[in-house]
Design a protein around this motif. Sequence first.
Motif, mmCIF file in Angstrom:
data_model
loop_
_atom_site.group_PDB
_atom_site.id
_atom_site.type_symbol
_atom_site.label_atom_id
_atom_site.label_comp_id
_atom_site.label_asym_id
_atom_site.label_seq_id
_atom_site.Cartn_x
_atom_site.Cartn_y
_atom_site.Cartn_z
ATOM 1 N N ASP A 1 0.846 -1.025 0.199
ATOM 2 C CA ASP A 1 0.188 -0.008 -0.087
ATOM 3 C C ASP A 1 0.707 1.044 -0.207
ATOM 4 O OD1 ASP A 1 -2.315 -1.370 -0.189
ATOM 5 O OD2 ASP A 1 -2.728 -1.413 1.881
ATOM 6 N N GLY A 2 1.880 1.288 -0.914
ATOM 7 C CA GLY A 2 2.599 2.374 -1.152
ATOM 8 C C GLY A 2 3.840 2.412 0.056
ATOM 9 N N ARG A 3 3.908 1.574 1.024
ATOM 10 C CA ARG A 3 4.952 1.777 1.892
ATOM 11 C C ARG A 3 6.037 0.737 1.888
ATOM 12 N NH1 ARG A 3 3.792 1.994 8.572
ATOM 13 N NH2 ARG A 3 5.639 2.366 9.252
ATOM 14 N N GLU A 4 7.160 1.069 1.807
ATOM 15 C CA GLU A 4 8.369 -0.119 1.806
ATOM 16 C C GLU A 4 8.357 -0.864 2.946
ATOM 17 O OE1 GLU A 4 12.880 -0.124 2.161
ATOM 18 O OE2 GLU A 4 12.284 1.141 0.136
ATOM 19 N N ARG A 5 8.096 -2.172 2.933
ATOM 20 C CA ARG A 5 8.260 -2.935 3.913
ATOM 21 C C ARG A 5 9.375 -4.020 4.091
ATOM 22 N NH1 ARG A 5 4.780 -1.559 7.903
ATOM 23 N NH2 ARG A 5 2.711 -0.980 7.194
ATOM 24 N N MET A 6 10.057 -4.160 2.882
ATOM 25 C CA MET A 6 11.437 -4.966 2.843
ATOM 26 C C MET A 6 12.246 -4.377 1.741
ATOM 27 S SD MET A 6 11.938 -9.074 2.952
ATOM 28 C CE MET A 6 11.251 -8.983 4.647
ATOM 29 N N ALA A 7 13.308 -3.901 2.238
ATOM 30 C CA ALA A 7 14.309 -3.185 1.237
ATOM 31 C C ALA A 7 14.975 -4.274 0.332
ATOM 32 C CB ALA A 7 15.398 -2.543 2.097
ATOM 33 N N GLU A 8 15.038 -5.421 0.671
ATOM 34 C CA GLU A 8 15.745 -6.449 -0.263
ATOM 35 C C GLU A 8 15.529 -7.599 0.334
ATOM 36 O OE1 GLU A 8 19.944 -5.972 -1.905
ATOM 37 O OE2 GLU A 8 20.318 -7.422 -0.450
ATOM 38 N N LEU A 9 14.882 -8.659 -0.557
ATOM 39 C CA LEU A 9 14.559 -9.962 -0.170
ATOM 40 C C LEU A 9 15.500 -10.573 -1.444
ATOM 41 C CD1 LEU A 9 13.067 -12.285 0.828
ATOM 42 C CD2 LEU A 9 11.282 -12.138 -0.768
ATOM 43 N N VAL A 10 16.310 -11.381 -0.961
ATOM 44 C CA VAL A 10 17.123 -12.264 -1.882
ATOM 45 C C VAL A 10 16.678 -13.699 -1.850
ATOM 46 C CG1 VAL A 10 19.591 -13.154 -2.392
ATOM 47 C CG2 VAL A 10 19.425 -10.730 -1.361
ATOM 48 N N CYS A 11 16.098 -14.124 -2.806
ATOM 49 C CA CYS A 11 15.274 -15.453 -3.170
ATOM 50 C C CYS A 11 15.297 -15.848 -4.554
ATOM 51 C CB CYS A 11 13.887 -14.878 -2.634
ATOM 52 S SG CYS A 11 13.076 -13.720 -3.651
ATOM 53 N N ASP A 12 14.599 -17.363 -4.472
ATOM 54 C CA ASP A 12 14.300 -17.757 -5.748
ATOM 55 C C ASP A 12 13.173 -17.058 -6.309
ATOM 56 O OD1 ASP A 12 16.373 -19.498 -5.884
ATOM 57 O OD2 ASP A 12 15.404 -21.332 -5.479
ATOM 58 N N GLY A 13 12.475 -16.572 -5.550
ATOM 59 C CA GLY A 13 11.155 -15.800 -5.878
ATOM 60 C C GLY A 13 10.262 -15.522 -4.767
ATOM 61 N N ALA A 14 9.102 -15.070 -5.077
ATOM 62 C CA ALA A 14 7.973 -14.850 -4.124
ATOM 63 C C ALA A 14 6.718 -14.916 -4.729
ATOM 64 C CB ALA A 14 8.347 -13.376 -3.552
ATOM 65 N N LEU A 15 5.729 -15.074 -4.030
ATOM 66 C CA LEU A 15 4.358 -15.090 -4.428
ATOM 67 C C LEU A 15 3.119 -14.505 -3.700
ATOM 68 C CD1 LEU A 15 2.592 -17.626 -3.229
ATOM 69 C CD2 LEU A 15 4.095 -19.022 -4.426
#
Length: 254
Positions: free
Chosen positions: A133-147
């Motif tokens: 909703d327009g607010r940064e919640r995680m600056a960086e997620l290193v991963c295979d992906g997300a859903l």
Amino acid sequence: MTDFRFCFVASRADIATSACERLERRYGSHDPHDADVIVALGGDGFMLQTLHATEGLDAPVYGMNRGTVGFLMNQFSEEDLPERIAEAEVAAIHPLRMKALDTAGDTHTALAINEVSLLRMGPQAAKLKIGVDGRERMAELVCDGALVSTPAGSTAYNYSAHGPILPIGADILALTAISAYRPRRWRGALLPSHTTVRFDVLEHEKRGVAAVADSQEVRDVVRVEIHSEPAVTHRLMFDPGHGLEERLIREQFV
């Protein structure tokens, strides 16, 4: 009412097409725009295709399993189909809407009944920034992906990625990481259904990412926004005692 006008549709599998031919001979078949019920013969993948193809029609979809998993399908039988339809439970579900911007500057939109997933395209892990909703919640997620998953899709890819199973009536979306490397062991979050989730792909020049809405893929994305689409409703029919709510509960006690 047992005098239904059926429209039978089938996957390309021989077991599905032969069943479709027998049912059409027995009960007749109508154009989907004139039918009271769409009867889909196949597996869960074909059910998703059918729901997308018929989203503008008033007729609900009743699936019979002629595929592999069949979580969204009823048991197959050629007998007493009108009676089964008359007694069936109806589940109404809303899809997700994906808006994806690719590296060429093109915008792509698609609906997803199960989930929208972001997946790395090459050997290097993806780097994603997550906003809600327009607010940064995680600056960086290193991963295979997300859903991001709907309740109806929470037992599919989401559950395989160790996401939670959501009750079908819950106004909640599941945001689930796929093989998170940093933050280590981060599993995701539960979000209100009215939430808009935004993924920004970091270092997209060397860490390519594809976005997939059910089976619709967009490659080389740089930004993806996802939200529930209440303006679109899919209606699925299930035999009494075997509706989506019961199936989702039962899945947790296997």
